[in-house]
Design a protein around this motif. Structure first.
Motif, mmCIF file in Angstrom:
data_model
loop_
_atom_site.group_PDB
_atom_site.id
_atom_site.type_symbol
_atom_site.label_atom_id
_atom_site.label_comp_id
_atom_site.label_asym_id
_atom_site.label_seq_id
_atom_site.Cartn_x
_atom_site.Cartn_y
_atom_site.Cartn_z
ATOM 1 N N MET A 1 0.844 -1.178 0.000
ATOM 2 C CA MET A 1 0.000 0.000 0.000
ATOM 3 C C MET A 1 0.892 1.247 0.000
ATOM 4 N N LEU A 2 0.596 2.166 -0.896
ATOM 5 C CA LEU A 2 1.358 3.391 -1.008
ATOM 6 C C LEU A 2 1.019 4.323 0.156
ATOM 7 N N LYS A 3 2.049 4.853 0.794
ATOM 8 C CA LYS A 3 1.858 5.787 1.906
ATOM 9 C C LYS A 3 2.435 7.138 1.499
ATOM 10 N N TRP A 4 1.872 8.198 2.055
ATOM 11 C CA TRP A 4 2.269 9.557 1.705
ATOM 12 C C TRP A 4 2.836 10.281 2.909
ATOM 13 N N GLU A 5 3.695 11.240 2.625
ATOM 14 C CA GLU A 5 4.123 12.181 3.653
ATOM 15 C C GLU A 5 3.765 13.574 3.148
ATOM 16 N N TYR A 6 3.492 14.464 4.071
ATOM 17 C CA TYR A 6 2.973 15.777 3.718
ATOM 18 C C TYR A 6 3.862 16.883 4.264
ATOM 19 N N ALA A 7 3.839 18.002 3.569
ATOM 20 C CA ALA A 7 4.597 19.176 3.997
ATOM 21 C C ALA A 7 3.765 20.411 3.668
ATOM 22 N N LEU A 8 4.182 21.523 4.224
ATOM 23 C CA LEU A 8 3.472 22.774 4.044
ATOM 24 C C LEU A 8 4.481 23.882 3.808
ATOM 25 N N LEU A 9 4.279 24.660 2.748
ATOM 26 C CA LEU A 9 5.075 25.853 2.489
ATOM 27 C C LEU A 9 4.167 27.042 2.755
ATOM 28 N N VAL A 10 4.597 27.931 3.633
ATOM 29 C CA VAL A 10 3.800 29.109 3.975
ATOM 30 C C VAL A 10 4.523 30.348 3.485
ATOM 31 N N ARG A 11 3.800 31.161 2.730
ATOM 32 C CA ARG A 11 4.303 32.446 2.250
ATOM 33 C C ARG A 11 3.570 33.527 3.023
ATOM 34 N N ARG A 12 4.331 34.366 3.694
ATOM 35 C CA ARG A 12 3.732 35.421 4.507
ATOM 36 C C ARG A 12 4.331 36.761 4.122
ATOM 37 N N ARG A 13 3.480 37.717 3.839
ATOM 38 C CA ARG A 13 3.910 39.098 3.621
ATOM 39 C C ARG A 13 3.585 39.832 4.902
ATOM 40 N N GLN A 14 4.596 40.419 5.508
ATOM 41 C CA GLN A 14 4.425 41.035 6.825
ATOM 42 C C GLN A 14 5.265 42.296 6.922
ATOM 43 N N PRO A 15 4.948 43.159 7.880
ATOM 44 C CA PRO A 15 5.777 44.356 8.067
ATOM 45 C C PRO A 15 7.214 43.962 8.379
ATOM 46 N N ALA A 16 8.160 44.656 7.751
ATOM 47 C CA ALA A 16 9.581 44.369 7.985
ATOM 48 C C ALA A 16 9.959 44.817 9.391
ATOM 49 N N ALA A 17 10.831 44.073 10.003
ATOM 50 C CA ALA A 17 11.263 44.385 11.367
ATOM 51 C C ALA A 17 12.235 45.559 11.407
ATOM 52 N N THR A 18 12.940 45.818 10.314
ATOM 53 C CA THR A 18 14.006 46.822 10.336
ATOM 54 C C THR A 18 13.635 48.163 9.714
ATOM 55 N N ASP A 19 12.603 48.209 8.863
ATOM 56 C CA ASP A 19 12.247 49.493 8.249
ATOM 57 C C ASP A 19 10.726 49.605 8.116
ATOM 58 N N LEU A 20 10.269 50.588 7.378
ATOM 59 C CA LEU A 20 8.844 50.840 7.266
ATOM 60 C C LEU A 20 8.154 50.027 6.187
ATOM 61 N N GLY A 21 8.901 49.252 5.417
ATOM 62 C CA GLY A 21 8.337 48.475 4.314
ATOM 63 C C GLY A 21 7.801 47.128 4.759
ATOM 64 N N PHE A 22 7.653 46.252 3.768
ATOM 65 C CA PHE A 22 7.178 44.903 4.013
ATOM 66 C C PHE A 22 8.211 43.901 3.534
ATOM 67 N N GLU A 23 8.133 42.704 4.052
ATOM 68 C CA GLU A 23 9.007 41.628 3.617
ATOM 69 C C GLU A 23 8.173 40.377 3.378
ATOM 70 N N VAL A 24 8.653 39.544 2.484
ATOM 71 C CA VAL A 24 8.009 38.263 2.216
ATOM 72 C C VAL A 24 8.885 37.180 2.822
ATOM 73 N N VAL A 25 8.256 36.325 3.626
ATOM 74 C CA VAL A 25 8.969 35.262 4.331
ATOM 75 C C VAL A 25 8.353 33.926 3.928
ATOM 76 N N PHE A 26 9.201 32.919 3.683
ATOM 77 C CA PHE A 26 8.749 31.572 3.346
ATOM 78 C C PHE A 26 9.203 30.613 4.452
ATOM 79 N N ILE A 27 8.251 29.862 4.992
ATOM 80 C CA ILE A 27 8.539 28.873 6.042
ATOM 81 C C ILE A 27 8.112 27.501 5.537
ATOM 82 N N TRP A 28 9.008 26.513 5.703
ATOM 83 C CA TRP A 28 8.761 25.123 5.307
ATOM 84 C C TRP A 28 8.466 24.304 6.549
ATOM 85 N N TYR A 29 7.304 23.655 6.567
ATOM 86 C CA TYR A 29 6.930 22.746 7.647
ATOM 87 C C TYR A 29 7.060 21.333 7.094
#
Length: 105
Positions: A1-29
């Motif tokens: 029987m074939l079994k699967w494993e799963y993962a999640l890629l999250v893309r978040r656009r959030q206020p930058a910590a160092t300036d007034l702009g925004f940054e895009v962050v990618f997190i792999w679960y």
């Protein structure tokens, strides 16, 4: 029987910590419970999805969280791949001679 494993890629656009702009962050679960910031590997979701595809991952769903306020964005990319067969533990060799134990009482 074939079994699967799963993962999640999250893309978040959030206020930058160092300036007034925004940054895009990618997190792999990962399937092992790991959480890794993979932002340095690319600046677009396509770059990250192509990288995951090279590792055998297949995109099965994408979702967006519209409840975030302002310019925040949250995208989730759900991925799966066939689970590799775990190596089976070696079977112990049975001795051909029979050992009998007696209880002395």
């Amino acid at each position: 029987m074939l079994k699967w494993e799963y993962a999640l890629l999250v893309r978040r656009r959030q206020p930058a910590a160092t300036d007034l702009g925004f940054e895009v962050v990618f997190i792999w679960y990962g399937p092992d419970g790991s959480m890794i910031d993979v932002t340095p590997y690319g600046d677009t979701a396509l770059a990250h999805l192509n990288r995951a595809g090279d590792q055998g991952w297949e995109l099965v769903a994408m979702s967006e969280d519209p409840s975030l306020p302002g310019n925040n964005e949250l995208h989730r990319y759900h991925l799966k791949r066939p689970k590799t067969a775990a190596t089976q533990p070696r079977q112990r060799m049975r001795s051909s001679r029979t050992v009998r134990r007696t209880l002395s009482g």
